[in-house]
Scaffold this active site. Structure first.
Site, mmCIF file in Angstrom:
data_model
loop_
_atom_site.group_PDB
_atom_site.id
_atom_site.type_symbol
_atom_site.label_atom_id
_atom_site.label_comp_id
_atom_site.label_asym_id
_atom_site.label_seq_id
_atom_site.Cartn_x
_atom_site.Cartn_y
_atom_site.Cartn_z
ATOM 1 C CB VAL A 529 34.103 39.678 43.144
ATOM 2 C CG1 VAL A 529 35.098 40.441 42.471
ATOM 3 C CG2 VAL A 529 33.417 40.601 44.285
ATOM 4 C CG ASP A 530 28.155 40.194 43.776
ATOM 5 O OD1 ASP A 530 28.225 40.169 42.352
ATOM 6 O OD2 ASP A 530 27.718 41.039 44.324
ATOM 7 C CG ASP A 531 26.630 34.253 43.377
ATOM 8 O OD1 ASP A 531 27.714 33.833 42.990
ATOM 9 O OD2 ASP A 531 26.131 33.657 44.406
#
Ligand code: WT7
Length: 664
Positions: A529-531
């Site tokens: 859900v992050d980069d």
């Protein structure tokens, strides 16, 4: 290929067969009983397991200290190398095979027993001590998958030094960054290595890294150089720098075979392993001695249902956490015998992996979905031809979501429908398996599902406001309590650890993954859900690749997203804006990709470079990656209306310009 962790259940979930001996977990009820105890009384649960290892003095696991400051039997002292080697030798198992080392070239084999390994480790420990390495000092290891690598890791552990293994695919720049960050004075490097058809000159890359480090103000005093039989080196003796470089073979031969064990506090750091985060700079994840030891050993035992005499084979490199926990530590701490393979799964033919399994009678195979997908299209494994996979019992997968087609092929063709599939979800930070199906007879496996938490792991799902999602549902996957192998800190920056993992929702360890809980309470991973991106199971930070791209003098700005890839899972797609007046060209594209190879390594070079007249940004200046992801996925056929709402962009016409630049 879209990650299909959320794919519907197949009509008939498949139970693993009954193994030939009493499994460690004979029933689901046995799992539930142990799991319940691990949560209700973690101190007693882990102390009982820990008591099978060698310790000095006694105390308890204290998860109550909170997830940030886990401490595991803090008043005890131990030594992981002692527990991995001497403990078995004292019990009369010195002649047991630790590694069947299989070279890059077929037929090039070495056998290393526990006694052999202990001997190398002791001598190597003395070589390091003679170079001034003391308890707590970091030693960087830049080596391929040969027995000298686990030996060097264990040698560090034996003398209380902290190893930092850097994957052999990283460039000089990336290696230098890790050396400088960890302030290592000693580097161990392998001269050259064959990987498939390629020869890789690791020593030349390391030499360059030492120069870069020195220019940055950090001087490495000693470089210990090992050789791999059969690998061709372009360097010669003259390349050995007098006073700095030491020949491993000579030094080890001359060293004393007795090496005093450094009994370290349970919380003493065992290793640092750099991994990508959401900022440009990789994080040095620090693992402890006691908690990591017990957790790596326990997960190995139960997840693979390892029994004495079994042959375990993990294709993972010790440059990643999987090779730490399930090549060097977990297996040796269980007295296991394993195959250690230097090369790539498809060299010289796509049947190589299956030949290795057959030759050594491998019982548990542990590999990544990317390998499974690559081999799926090629040679069928021999057991598919004769309809039996006699030795194989447990097939593991790790590193990225496995799509149900790959899962079914693994189960039906590789495992001939008679093996348990363990889809192990975990991270560099968790130290060992956090969620995985276990090879319990009769367990209804679900393709692509990590299913249940391991002992001591309290998983939960949070919604965007930080409230726990109950029952069936989807959310951010977090862990609610400490577990023995939780990362202890980020090397040199404890604040970064607290901020990155506990900052958003205090009290919860943020995994960075999303997950769904189904009606049976089983967990399905839905991706980051992050980069952070995942290419062939390699964890790559968007920001890291972007920082590398903008180092090129012609690049003004860059944004990297991932697109689904049939074999790699995800592949990198870069949008690059050039400086004013610079002409785009094929040569420039190659130069820009080379920039990433130099900064990070070949595995992080984007497959596609899309010349972007400008990047779509919101009024606050944030790049709208959602739009870039859609354009990258849709390719030249992307239509404006596929991109959703673009009204919040500072300049919505940027999007039309991007759609016009396909194939340019
Ligand atoms: C990330 C951690 C842990 C060993 C290798 C990778 C992804 C890992 C799975 C799995 C779905 C998985 C997650 C995780 N991941 N295993 N079985 N199913 N996703 O370690 O480099 O620290 O990467 O890999 O996104 O957060 P890592």
């Amino acid at each position: 290929m879209a990650p299909t962790a959320c794919a519907p259940l197949p009509a008939q979930p498949v139970p693993p067969p009954v193994p030939p001996h009493e499994p460690h977990l004979p029933s689901l009820a046995a799992y539930h009983a142990l799991y319940a105890r691990s949560i209700a009384d973690p101190s007693a649960f882990w102390r009982d397991i820990a008591d099978e290892f060698t310790w000095h003095s006694k105390s308890n696991f204290d998860p109550a200290a909170g997830p940030v400051h886990v401490s595991f039997l803090p008043d005890r002292r131990t030594n992981v190398a002692y527990n991995a080697l001497d403990r078995w030798i004292s019990a009369g198992h010195g002649a047991r095979v630790a590694f069947y080392a299989e070279g890059n070239e077929p037929g090039r084999r070495r056998v290393v027993t526990y006694a052999d390994l202990a001997d190398s480790v002791a001598r190597m420990g003395n070589v390091l001590r003679a170079r001034g390495v003391r308890k707590g000092d970091v030693v960087v290891l830049y080596m391929p998958m040969v027995p000298e690598l686990p030996a060097a890791m264990l040698a560090c552990a034996r003398i209380g030094a902290v190893h930092s293994v850097v994957f052999g695919g990283f460039s000089s720049e990336a290696l230098a960054g890790r050396i400088v960050d960890s302030k290592a004075n000693v580097v161990v490097v392998t001269e050259a290595i064959g990987r498939g058809k390629k020869q890789i000159q690791l020593k030349a890359i390391a030499d360059r890294a030492l120069e870069i480090a020195e220019a940055a103000g950090h001087r490495v005093e000693h470089q210990i150089v090992t050789k791999v039989p059969g690998a061709e080196s372009v360097s010669d003796e003259a390349c050995m720098v007098a006073g700095r470089d030491v020949d491993w073979d000579e030094a080890v031969r001359e060293a004393d075979a007795e090496c005093e064990v450094e009994w370290v506090e349970s919380e003493h750091p065992l290793f640092v392993l750099y991994t990508s985060g959401s900022t440009g700079k990789p994080k040095g994840v620090v693992h402890s001695t006691g908690g990591y030891m017990v957790y790596a050993a326990t997960t190995f035992k139960y997840t693979f249902d390892y029994h004495e005499g079994d042959v375990f084979f993990s294709t993972s490199d010790c440059g990643w956490i999987t090779g730490h926990s399930y090549v060097t530590y977990g297996p040796l701490l269980n007295g296991a015998t394993q195959v250690l393979y230097e090369g790539v799964p498809n060299y010289p033919t796509p049947a190589r992996l299956w030949e290795i399994c057959e030759h050594y009678g491998v019982n548990q195979l542990y590999t990544a979905p990317t390998v499974i997908r690559a081999l799926k299209g090629a040679a069928p494994p021999p057991q598919a031809r004769d309809g039996k996979a006699e030795a194989l019992r447990v097939l593991g997968t790790v590193g990225e979501p496995i799509n149900p087609e790959a899962w079914m092929w693994y189960y039906e063709v590789v495992g001939a429908r008679r093996c348990a599939i363990v889809d192990t979800w975990w991270q560099t930070e968790t130290g060992g398996h956090a969620m995985t199906p276990l090879p319990i007879p009769g367990l209804q496996m679900k393709p692509g599902c990590a299913m249940m938490p391991f002992f001591g792991i309290q998983a939960a799902l949070l919604n965007g406001d930080g409230a726990e999602v109950e029952g069936e549902g989807e959310g951010l996957l977090v862990i609610k309590s400490g577990w023995p192998a939780a990362l202890r800190t980020v090397y040199g920056d404890h604040g970064r650890m607290e901020e990155a993992y506990f900052g958003r929702f205090p009290g919860y360890y943020m995994t960075g993954d999303g997950a769904r809980r189904d009606a049976d309470g089983h967990y399905w991973l839905t991706g980051r859900v992050d980069d952070i991106l995942n290419v062939s199971g390699h964890r790559i930070g968007t920001a890291e690749v972007e920082s590398a791209l903008v180092l090129h003098h012609a690049v003004a700005e860059a944004a990297v997203v991932s697109v689904g890839h049939a074999v790699k899972g995800e592949s990198l797609y870069a949008f690059v804006s050039l400086m004013g007046g610079v002409e785009a060209s094929g040569d420039l594209r190659a130069e820009i990709r080379a920039c990433v190879r130099n900064e990070i390594g070949a595995f992080a070079a984007p497959d596609a470079v899309h010349w972007a007249p400008a990047l779509p940004k919101t009024r606050s200046g944030k790049i709208m990656r959602r739009i870039l992801r859609k354009i990258a996925a849709g390719g030249a056929r992307t239509r404006r209306e596929d991109l959703g709402d673009t009204s919040t962009l500072t300049d919505p016409s940027v999007v039309d310009a991007l759609l016009d630049t396909f194939g340019k």
